[in-house]
Design a protein around this motif. Structure first.
Motif, PDB file in Angstrom:
ATOM      1  N   ASN A 198      40.998  33.442  -4.031  1.00 52.37           N
ATOM      2  CA  ASN A 198      41.049  32.261  -3.173  1.00 52.37           C
ATOM      3  C   ASN A 198      41.518  32.619  -1.722  1.00 52.37           C
ATOM      4  O   ASN A 198      42.945  33.266  -1.805  1.00 52.37           O
ATOM      5  N   ILE A 199      41.086  32.150  -0.570  1.00 60.73           N
ATOM      6  CA  ILE A 199      41.892  32.249   0.590  1.00 60.73           C
ATOM      7  C   ILE A 199      43.028  31.739   0.726  1.00 60.73           C
ATOM      8  O   ILE A 199      43.962  32.075   1.245  1.00 60.73           O
ATOM      9  N   GLY A 200      43.180  30.499   0.203  1.00 62.63           N
ATOM     10  CA  GLY A 200      44.552  29.858   0.113  1.00 62.63           C
ATOM     11  C   GLY A 200      45.565  30.778  -0.617  1.00 62.63           C
ATOM     12  O   GLY A 200      46.800  30.863  -0.118  1.00 62.63           O
ATOM     13  N   LEU A 201      45.243  31.309  -1.544  1.00 64.59           N
ATOM     14  CA  LEU A 201      46.136  32.205  -2.577  1.00 64.59           C
ATOM     15  C   LEU A 201      46.451  33.439  -1.568  1.00 64.59           C
ATOM     16  O   LEU A 201      47.570  33.673  -1.739  1.00 64.59           O
TER      17      LEU A 201
ATOM     18  N   ILE B 192      46.703  33.800   1.485  1.00 59.90           N
ATOM     19  CA  ILE B 192      47.603  33.285   2.574  1.00 59.90           C
ATOM     20  C   ILE B 192      49.141  33.183   2.093  1.00 59.90           C
ATOM     21  O   ILE B 192      50.009  33.499   3.011  1.00 59.90           O
ATOM     22  N   LEU B 193      49.000  32.408   0.674  1.00 65.41           N
ATOM     23  CA  LEU B 193      50.375  32.172   0.312  1.00 65.41           C
ATOM     24  C   LEU B 193      51.010  33.611  -0.140  1.00 65.41           C
ATOM     25  O   LEU B 193      52.395  33.614   0.212  1.00 65.41           O
TER      26      LEU B 193
END
Length: 78
Positions: A2-5, A7-8
């Motif tokens: 996932n792109i959010g993961l 970035i995190l």
């Protein structure tokens, strides 16, 4: 992934690296100050002369050793 993961994880790695780097730099600077105090023999001699004392070499060395020992003790207590 996932792109959010992603970035995190990048942000967490950046923050961790920043804090670790700051900690290591702080330790290195404390070590350098303990080994090489800011005051040197010439500064002690000038300080004693400005207080109106006639500094002998033995007295200058004694004061310098006391300053260096007190700085080492202060860093050990931290």
């Amino acid at each position: 992934m996932n792109i959010g993961l992603a970035i995190l994880l990048i942000v967490l790695a950046l923050a961790g690296g920043t804090f670790l780097g700051a900690f290591l730099v702080r330790k290195q600077i404390e070590k350098d100050f303990a080994e090489n105090p800011r005051l040197n023999v010439d500064a002690v001699r000038a300080m004693m002369s400005s207080m109106g004392q006639k500094p002998s070499e033995a007295k200058v060395q004694q004061v310098y050793r006391q300053i260096k020992a007190s700085q080492k003790e202060a860093t050990k207590k931290k």
